[in-house]
Design a protein around this motif. Structure first.
Motif, PDB file in Angstrom:
ATOM      1  N   LEU A  62      30.927 -16.174 -41.516  1.00  0.00           N
ATOM      2  CA  LEU A  62      29.427 -16.377 -41.067  1.00  0.00           C
ATOM      3  C   LEU A  62      28.356 -15.617 -42.015  1.00  0.00           C
ATOM      4  CD1 LEU A  62      29.866 -15.686 -37.313  1.00  0.00           C
ATOM      5  CD2 LEU A  62      29.335 -17.988 -38.383  1.00  0.00           C
TER       6      LEU A  62
ATOM      7  N   LEU B 230      27.804 -19.774 -34.614  1.00  0.00           N
ATOM      8  CA  LEU B 230      28.537 -18.527 -34.963  1.00  0.00           C
ATOM      9  C   LEU B 230      30.175 -19.085 -34.995  1.00  0.00           C
ATOM     10  CD1 LEU B 230      26.984 -16.552 -32.075  1.00  0.00           C
ATOM     11  CD2 LEU B 230      26.839 -16.031 -34.258  1.00  0.00           C
TER      12      LEU B 230
ATOM     13  N   LEU C 106      38.892 -19.721 -27.686  1.00  0.00           N
ATOM     14  CA  LEU C 106      38.733 -19.324 -28.804  1.00  0.00           C
ATOM     15  C   LEU C 106      37.336 -19.832 -29.301  1.00  0.00           C
ATOM     16  CD1 LEU C 106      42.269 -19.925 -30.408  1.00  0.00           C
ATOM     17  CD2 LEU C 106      41.066 -18.128 -28.958  1.00  0.00           C
ATOM     18  N   ASN C 107      36.356 -19.803 -28.702  1.00  0.00           N
ATOM     19  CA  ASN C 107      34.855 -19.889 -29.048  1.00  0.00           C
ATOM     20  C   ASN C 107      34.344 -18.510 -29.099  1.00  0.00           C
ATOM     21  OD1 ASN C 107      33.831 -22.513 -29.195  1.00  0.00           O
ATOM     22  ND2 ASN C 107      34.732 -23.215 -27.323  1.00  0.00           N
ATOM     23  N   PRO C 108      33.042 -18.441 -29.794  1.00  0.00           N
ATOM     24  CA  PRO C 108      32.323 -17.013 -29.749  1.00  0.00           C
ATOM     25  C   PRO C 108      31.916 -16.801 -28.284  1.00  0.00           C
ATOM     26  CG  PRO C 108      31.466 -18.726 -31.439  1.00  0.00           C
ATOM     27  CD  PRO C 108      32.506 -19.220 -30.500  1.00  0.00           C
ATOM     28  N   THR C 109      32.072 -15.472 -27.824  1.00  0.00           N
ATOM     29  CA  THR C 109      31.882 -15.113 -26.585  1.00  0.00           C
ATOM     30  C   THR C 109      33.037 -15.484 -25.602  1.00  0.00           C
ATOM     31  OG1 THR C 109      30.518 -16.836 -25.678  1.00  0.00           O
ATOM     32  CG2 THR C 109      29.328 -15.117 -26.845  1.00  0.00           C
ATOM     33  N   GLY C 110      33.986 -15.948 -26.185  1.00  0.00           N
ATOM     34  CA  GLY C 110      35.176 -16.360 -25.219  1.00  0.00           C
ATOM     35  C   GLY C 110      35.034 -17.440 -24.358  1.00  0.00           C
TER      36      GLY C 110
ATOM     37  N   LEU D  14      37.870 -14.738 -32.943  1.00  0.00           N
ATOM     38  CA  LEU D  14      38.257 -15.944 -32.551  1.00  0.00           C
ATOM     39  C   LEU D  14      39.441 -16.399 -32.679  1.00  0.00           C
ATOM     40  CD1 LEU D  14      34.845 -18.164 -33.497  1.00  0.00           C
ATOM     41  CD2 LEU D  14      35.410 -16.566 -31.882  1.00  0.00           C
TER      42      LEU D  14
END
Lengths: 399, 399
Positions: free
Chosen positions: A82, B74, B103-107, A103
Motif C-alpha cells: 500500500l 487497504l 484475511l481482509n483488512p481488520t479481519g 493479511l
C-alpha cells in the motif's frame, strides 16, 4: 514442479541431500535450499506467475515441494503493498510503501514459513514437529500442522501475546509456556528433541521456513515490475525474513529477472534488544547474546539469532544498515500509522516508521528514494497495547 | 471506469440520482445501485478481471466509483476459498469449501463494504459519517475513514468485542459504547444524524456498502470457473452479505457470464436471535423484532434487519432455506474447524458448520453437492471465547 536440487550449509558450504529430514550442518551452520536456476530460466519467465491463482504457491518452481498434493495452504501470501502517502508526506519522502503481512492466515508473516515448512514436513513424512517461539510462529505452525494432521509441540515465553497462546491451544498443539525468554524455550525444545526424537523446527534449524519467507522478496520485486525499490526496512528478531528476502533477490538476479542493484536492506531493532545493531556497528561477523532483553515488541525480543551472521551479511552486501528505536517511539508510531494510513499494525512493524524517520533525518534515506516497510503482522494480536476509555451512553441518552 | 447509472428503491422501485449523498427512499426502502450492464457486456468479458491486480477493485466496472483517485483501499477482497476435506468427510459431503473472509483488512468481510462505502463517501465529498455497529463494521469503517481523512462517529453495544472497540478507538473515530443492543445504538445515531447533519451509514441506509459485499459473490463465481456451486451458507445478522451475493449473481446472469441456475442461499442464525428463520418458516415477507436477543455470535445479534425482506427474497428465489443453531453448537464447531482445517474462525462463521450438519442430516443438502461456507471473519477478534489453561515450565524443567 519444484527445481530443488540440494541443501547447502550457509557457513561452510557443505552439500546435503534434500530427500531426508535434516536440521543443521555438522559444523552447526544453517542449511539453505538450492535450486536448478538454469533450468527454471529456460522453462518459465517472470510473467508466468502473474496468471496463476494468487498466493505464494504461484512461485512453486522456486519452492521446495515436489508433489502438489503435499502443499498445505490456508491462502497465505500475495499480501497488499500500500502506498503510504500521508506518513510519507509527514516524514518528507515521496514513495513510501507498506507491505501488510497482517493479511496472512493467523495474522502474521509467520504463515509463509509455516506453509512451506509444514508442506515439506508432510512431504518428508515427519510425524511430530517441535519448536520454540516468541508466539506468532507457534500460532502459525499450529494452524498448518492442524490442517496437515501433523503433531506439533510448542514452547513459548509465558509473557507471549495471549492470542498466540490461544491460537496454539485451539489448533490442538501441545503447548507449554516457559518462565523465561525464547532462548530458554529453545533449550527446553532441544532437550525434548533428543528425548522424543521430534523434528526440530526452531528458526533456521530446519531449512524450509526461510523458503516461505523469501516469497516476500519475490512479491516486492514483482509489484514494482521487477524494478526493485531503493530500501526495505525489516523488524529483526530471528531475521529469517530479511535473510529470505536477500536470498530471493539473489535468486532473481541469477535468473536474470532483476538487474544487478539490490535494495538497501535495513534491520530495525528495539533499544531493549539490539544485538544485530551492536554487531553491525562494531563490525563483527556474529552478534553477542543480549542479556536481559526487554521490549514491547515481543517478536524481535531475540537475544541471539542463529542466523545473525546471515542478517549482517545481507545488510552489509546491500549497503544497508541496522538501527534501533525506543519502545515509546514504537507506540507513537503505531498510533500514527493507524490514524493516518488506516493500518493497525503490530509493534514490530511499528518500529519501522520510527526508524525511517531517523534514517531520513540522518540522510541515510533520501527524499526521492522508493522505500518499503515490511509490516510483519496485524495489531489485532496485541490488544493489550491499546489503553482506552470510551464514553458509555444509556439507551435514551443522545450524543 | 464505473457503469453506475442510478439508484433504485428495493421496495417501491423509485429511481434516484447517484450523484448526491442519499440514504433511504421516501417510502423507507433501501436503495440499490444499478449499472449499465449492456455496455459492460460489450466492453469487457469475465476473463478481463483475471489479469488485474488482486483485490475487489478488479471488478471496478461493477462498482460505483467514477474516479480511480477516490478509491480508498487497504488490500481488501480476493480472500481464499479453501477445500475443507476433513470437515467434509466428517459430515459426509465431498465438495465442501470455506471462503475465509478473515484475511481482509481488520479481519472481517466488513472491510469490503467499508472500502466501497468510504470510497463513495469520498467521491461525494462527505465530511462526517456516523453509524451504529455490532462491532466489526465500526472497526472496518474506522480504518477506511482514517485512510480517507473522513470523520467517523461510531456507536456500538458496550458488550461488543473489545477488539472492535479498540479498533474504532485507535483509528481515531469518535466512539461511543451503548448500554443496549445494536438497535439502541441505531436510534442514538439516527438522533445524532438529525442534530448534526452527519451522513448515516447504518446497514442499508446508505446504498454502497452492499456493493462491496457483493464482490464475494463475483469471487465465488470466478473461483468455480463461472459454474456456480449448489449452495452458499451465510451467517445472517443485517444480511447485507447474502443480499449482496444475490445481487451479484443476478448481475452476472444478466451479463451472460453465468447460467440460469443460482445456488441455494442459506441463512444461518442463532437460536437466541432468529428473526429471519421465524419469518421464513412462517412464510411472511418481513421479520418481527426479536425481543431479548442473546447469542455469543454478536455479529448476528440483530433483532430486526432493515433488509429482512431482501434476505427472505434471496432465500426464497434460490430455493434456499433459513436455519438456526445453538450457541453450544457454535463453540463446538469453532473448535472442530480449528483442529481439522487449521482455521480459527469467528463464532458467526462457526454457525455454518453446525447448520450444514443439520442440513445434510435432513436431506436438504446432498452428498454430491458443492457447498460454500462463507466465514465472515477471523477468530482472533474473539479471544474471550477461548478458555485455556496451559502448563508453565521453569527454565530448567523439561517436557
Amino acid at each position: 514442479m519444484s527445481y530443488l536440487t540440494e541443501l547447502q550449509c550457509a557457513k561452510c558450504g557443505k552439500i546435503y541431500s534434500a530427500d531426508l529430514p535434516i536440521n543443521l550442518c555438522e559444523c552447526g551452520g544453517p542449511l539453505l535450499a538450492r535450486y536448478d536456476l538454469k533450468t527454471i530460466r529456460k522453462k518459465i519467465n517472470k510473467q508466468t506467475f502473474k496468471s496463476r491463482k494468487k498466493g505464494l504457491w504461484r512461485f512453486k518452481e522456486l519452492l521446495p515441494i515436489s508433489e502438489e498434493s503435499n502443499i498445505v495452504t490456508l491462502g497465505e501470501g500475495d499480501t497488499p503493498i500500500l502506498k503510504a502517502n500521508k506518513i510519507g508526506k509527514k516524514l518528507g519522502i515521496e514513495n513510501l510503501y507498506i507491505k501488510d503481512e497482517g493479511l496472512n492466515p493467523t495474522g502474521t508473516f509467520k504463515a509463509r514459513g509455516a506453509s512451506v515448512g509444514v508442506s515439506k514436513a508432510k512431504e518428508l513424512a515427519i510425524k511430530t514437529i517441535a519448536m520454540p517461539t516468541a508466539g506468532n510462529a507457534g500460532g502459525a505452525w499450529s494452524a498448518y500442522c492442524a490442517k496437515a494432521g501433523i503433531e506439533l509441540v510448542v514452547a513459548m515465553p509465558k509473557d507471549a501475546p495471549e492470542l498466540a497462546e490461544k491460537e496454539s491451544f485451539i489448533y490442538g498443539s501441545k503447548t507449554y509456556l516457559v518462565d523465561g525468554l525464547i532462548s530458554d524455550a529453545g533449550k527446553i525444545i532441544a532437550n525434548g528433541v533428543k528425548k522424543y526424537n521430534w523434528f526440530d523446527a526452531a528458526t533456521l534449524k530446519e531449512p524450509y521456513r526461510i523458503e516461505g519467507k523469501k516469497t516476500m522478496g519475490i512479491e516486492i520485486a514483482e509489484y514494482f515490475n521487477w524494478e526493485i525499490p531503493d530500501a526495505i526496512l525489516y523488524p529483526t528478531g530471528g531475521g529469517v525474513g530479511i535473510i529470505g528476502i536477500f536470498k530471493a533477490l539473489k535468486e532473481l538476479r541469477k535468473l536474470g529477472w532483476i538487474g544487478e542493484k539490490l535494495p538497501k536492506l535495513i534491520s530495525v531493532q528495539s533499544e531493549g534488544c539490539n544485538p544485530i545493531v551492536e554487531a553491525f556497528e562494531n563490525g563483527t561477523e556474529y552478534s553477542k547474546f543480549y542479556k536481559n532483553a526487554s521490549t514491547i515488541a515481543g517478536g524481535i525480543r531475540v537475544p541471539k539469532a542463529l542466523g545473525d551472521f546471515l542478517v549482517l551479511r545481507a545488510i552489509r552486501e546491500t549497503n544497508g544498515t541496522a538501527i534501533q528505536v525506543k519502545d515509546s517511539e514504537i507506540l507513537e508510531s503505531l498510533d500514527l500509522i493507524a490514524k493516518t494510513e488506516g493500518l493497525f499494525i503490530c509493534p514490530e512493524g511499528a518500529t519501522l516508521v520510527a526508524a525511517l524517520s531517523k534514517l531520513i533525518d540522518n540522510g541515510f534515506i533520501k527524499q526521492n528514494e522508493k522505500v518499503v516497510l515490511l509490516n510483519t503482522g496485524t495489531g489485532i494480536k496485541y490488544p493489550s497495547l491499546i489503553d482506552f476509555d470510551l464514553p458509555i451512553l444509556k439507551i435514551n441518552e443522545s450524543i
